[in-house]
Design an enzyme around this catalytic site. Structure first.
Site, PDB file in Angstrom:
ATOM      1  N   SER A  98       0.943  -1.383   0.032  1.00  0.00           N
ATOM      2  CA  SER A  98       0.016   0.308  -0.265  1.00  0.00           C
ATOM      3  C   SER A  98       0.661   1.183   0.138  1.00  0.00           C
ATOM      4  O   SER A  98       1.239   1.964   0.867  1.00  0.00           O
ATOM      5  CB  SER A  98      -0.615   0.173   1.603  1.00  0.00           C
ATOM      6  OG  SER A  98      -1.777  -1.111   0.810  1.00  0.00           O
ATOM      7  N   LYS A 173      -7.507   1.811  -2.507  1.00  0.00           N
ATOM      8  CA  LYS A 173      -6.378   1.821  -1.283  1.00  0.00           C
ATOM      9  C   LYS A 173      -6.794   3.028  -0.239  1.00  0.00           C
ATOM     10  O   LYS A 173      -7.220   2.597   0.981  1.00  0.00           O
ATOM     11  CB  LYS A 173      -5.446   0.685  -1.592  1.00  0.00           C
ATOM     12  CG  LYS A 173      -5.033   1.021  -0.236  1.00  0.00           C
ATOM     13  CD  LYS A 173      -5.586  -0.656   0.694  1.00  0.00           C
ATOM     14  CE  LYS A 173      -4.361  -0.519   2.087  1.00  0.00           C
ATOM     15  NZ  LYS A 173      -5.462  -1.672   2.835  1.00  0.00           N
ATOM     16  N   LYS A 241       1.178   5.903   7.844  1.00  0.00           N
ATOM     17  CA  LYS A 241       1.463   6.000   6.691  1.00  0.00           C
ATOM     18  C   LYS A 241       0.249   6.317   5.555  1.00  0.00           C
ATOM     19  O   LYS A 241       0.583   6.950   4.461  1.00  0.00           O
ATOM     20  CB  LYS A 241       2.345   4.828   6.460  1.00  0.00           C
ATOM     21  CG  LYS A 241       3.222   4.347   4.816  1.00  0.00           C
ATOM     22  CD  LYS A 241       2.285   3.115   4.230  1.00  0.00           C
ATOM     23  CE  LYS A 241       1.968   2.347   4.687  1.00  0.00           C
ATOM     24  NZ  LYS A 241       1.286   1.070   3.732  1.00  0.00           N
TER      25      LYS A 241
HETATM   26  P1  NAD Z   1       5.641  -5.807   7.567  1.00  0.00           P
HETATM   27  O1  NAD Z   1       6.085  -4.957   8.081  1.00  0.00           O
HETATM   28  O2  NAD Z   1       5.099  -7.489   8.744  1.00  0.00           O
HETATM   29  O3  NAD Z   1       6.731  -6.542   6.429  1.00  0.00           O
HETATM   30  C1  NAD Z   1       7.431  -5.699   5.178  1.00  0.00           C
HETATM   31  C2  NAD Z   1       8.155  -6.491   5.667  1.00  0.00           C
HETATM   32  O4  NAD Z   1       9.185  -5.969   4.252  1.00  0.00           O
HETATM   33  C3  NAD Z   1       9.007  -6.606   6.206  1.00  0.00           C
HETATM   34  O5  NAD Z   1       9.538  -7.792   6.550  1.00  0.00           O
HETATM   35  C4  NAD Z   1      10.420  -6.257   5.292  1.00  0.00           C
HETATM   36  O6  NAD Z   1      11.664  -6.152   6.434  1.00  0.00           O
HETATM   37  C5  NAD Z   1       9.783  -6.201   4.696  1.00  0.00           C
HETATM   38  N1  NAD Z   1      11.121  -5.204   3.741  1.00  0.00           N
HETATM   39  C6  NAD Z   1      11.695  -3.602   3.554  1.00  0.00           C
HETATM   40  N2  NAD Z   1      11.453  -2.943   2.578  1.00  0.00           N
HETATM   41  C7  NAD Z   1      12.182  -4.196   1.987  1.00  0.00           C
HETATM   42  C8  NAD Z   1      13.400  -4.354   0.917  1.00  0.00           C
HETATM   43  N3  NAD Z   1      13.539  -2.895  -0.566  1.00  0.00           N
HETATM   44  N4  NAD Z   1      13.043  -5.342  -0.110  1.00  0.00           N
HETATM   45  C9  NAD Z   1      12.999  -6.363   0.605  1.00  0.00           C
HETATM   46  N5  NAD Z   1      11.594  -6.613   1.390  1.00  0.00           N
HETATM   47  C10 NAD Z   1      12.103  -5.294   2.484  1.00  0.00           C
HETATM   48  O7  NAD Z   1       4.437  -5.391   6.610  1.00  0.00           O
HETATM   49  P2  NAD Z   1       2.582  -6.238   6.539  1.00  0.00           P
HETATM   50  O8  NAD Z   1       1.943  -6.129   7.432  1.00  0.00           O
HETATM   51  O9  NAD Z   1       2.937  -7.493   5.871  1.00  0.00           O
HETATM   52  O10 NAD Z   1       2.511  -5.331   5.902  1.00  0.00           O
HETATM   53  C11 NAD Z   1       2.957  -5.093   4.051  1.00  0.00           C
HETATM   54  C12 NAD Z   1       1.591  -4.025   3.005  1.00  0.00           C
HETATM   55  O11 NAD Z   1       1.145  -4.488   3.589  1.00  0.00           O
HETATM   56  C13 NAD Z   1       2.689  -2.490   3.251  1.00  0.00           C
HETATM   57  O12 NAD Z   1       2.116  -1.247   2.415  1.00  0.00           O
HETATM   58  C14 NAD Z   1       1.406  -2.692   4.567  1.00  0.00           C
HETATM   59  O13 NAD Z   1       0.214  -1.048   4.711  1.00  0.00           O
HETATM   60  C15 NAD Z   1      -0.316  -3.300   3.593  1.00  0.00           C
HETATM   61  N6  NAD Z   1      -1.286  -4.189   3.907  1.00  0.00           N
HETATM   62  C16 NAD Z   1      -0.831  -4.351   5.528  1.00  0.00           C
HETATM   63  C17 NAD Z   1      -1.879  -5.284   6.586  1.00  0.00           C
HETATM   64  C18 NAD Z   1      -2.104  -5.648   6.992  1.00  0.00           C
HETATM   65  O14 NAD Z   1      -2.933  -6.154   8.011  1.00  0.00           O
HETATM   66  N7  NAD Z   1      -0.564  -5.856   7.712  1.00  0.00           N
HETATM   67  C19 NAD Z   1      -3.462  -5.513   5.508  1.00  0.00           C
HETATM   68  C20 NAD Z   1      -3.063  -4.458   4.171  1.00  0.00           C
HETATM   69  C21 NAD Z   1      -2.353  -3.848   4.063  1.00  0.00           C
END
Ligand code: NAD
Length: 298
Positions: A98, A173, A241
């Protein structure tokens, strides 16, 4: 069962279960995360490890990214050792993070310049939706690329909608996140009022959930407030964010978002209190503090 090589970059709360569902659907995965332990976990489930995003892209023609924000997507796709260093013409990048719509458009242009197709495909449904492969996936990009990858997206979600051209998935989104933030805040106000009036919040929840106030947000977040369980889920910092991206996009478009701005101020206050890694249902804590009660309290 479908088969094919897929790369997956970003193995956090969402990425891990999404990668697992792709493997369950028959895809072979090559995975990368900047955190080594996240890679090991998914490799334990049968994925092949890579040592960079470029290595993932060199190994597979279809690359999914699921990282936190615009800067992370740009680093993973456009940066040093990023996807575009390893991808060939004809590959496709599907960014499911997102992020700001303008950032999706920047990434799409860089992909197109290299003959690489691109979709922005952020999701809603949280960790439970990621685990059960029932995510709502909002897609921006070209229809032929969308049609060709619908089956892949169906391995992770149950509602997959092409919303428009590049960036349209992330604009949708942002609309989703505005509605979710305002709804969580309203649930927090409502249950705090009920609690201070001496009612049982659980009774109030059960009484209203079948009426017009009922919502997926109420069903998912009301019980967390009632239990006082704010384990994420979706972390406050990620909602900060998203609302920041909504407010920036609204500024560019000349749109006022008064309630979004107000909830964003509450979120900043909660982050300053050290609650950035709590679930976003903790927005209710701001209202509880003003009232001097907790919804979960005796
Ligand atoms: P998170 O922080 O748990 O996971 C993100 C992962 O990306 C981490 O493991 C981090 O180490 C990795 N990362 C960061 N930069 C990187 C790079 N340059 N190369 C490789 N890996 C990298 O976050 P999440 O909760 O899994 O969310 C991920 C996305 O999904 C976000 O944009 C969030 O807004 C969206 N989202 C999350 C949810 C939720 O409920 N958690 C729901 C809908 C959407």
């Amino acid at each position: 069962m479908p088969s094919g090589e897929v790369g997956f970059i970003g193995l956090g709360i969402m990425g891990r279960p999404m990668a697992r569902n792709l493997m369950k659907a028959g895809y072979s995965l090559t995975v990368y995360d900047v955190v080594g332990s996240a890679i090991e976990e998914v490799v334990g489930d049968g994925a092949k490890p890579a040592s960079s995003a470029a290595e993932v892209a060199a190994a597979t023609p279809t690359i999914i990214t699921m990282v936190p924000d615009s800067a992370d997507s740009e680093a993973a796709i456009l940066g040093d050792n990023g996807v575009l260093e390893g991808a060939s013409a004809g590959s496709v990048v599907i960014d499911m993070s997102s992020i700001a719509p303008a950032s999706s458009q920047k990434i799409a242009a860089a992909c197109e310049a290299q003959g690489v197709a691109f979709l922005d495909a952020p999701v809603s449904g949280g960790e439970p939706g990621a685990i059960s492969a029932t995510l709502a996936i909002m897609v921006g990009g070209k229809k032929d690329v969308f049609d060709a990858h619908l089956g892949l997206l169906e391995a992770m979600g149950s509602s997959i909608v092409l919303c428009g051209d590049y960036g349209a998935g992330n604009t949708t989104k942002l609309a989703n996140q505005i509605m979710v933030a305002a709804n969580i805040e309203a649930v927090g106000e409502a249950l705090t009022l009920a609690k201070k009036a001496g009612l049982d919040p659980n009774v109030v929840f059960n009484a209203v959930k079948g009426g017009l106030a009922g919502s997926n947000v109420l069903n998912a977040k009301g019980p967390m407030m009632i239990e006082g369980d704010f384990n994420p889920g979706f972390r406050i910092v990620l909602h900060h964010k998203d609302l920041n991206n909504a407010l920036l996009t609204a500024k560019e478009l000349g749109v006022g978002l008064p309630v979004t701005s107000l909830v964003q101020q509450m979120i900043v206050s909660l982050m300053n209190e050290g609650k950035g890694n709590a679930d976003h249902s903790a927005i209710a804590n701001f209202i509880e503090d003003m009232a001097g009660v907790t919804i979960s309290g005796d």
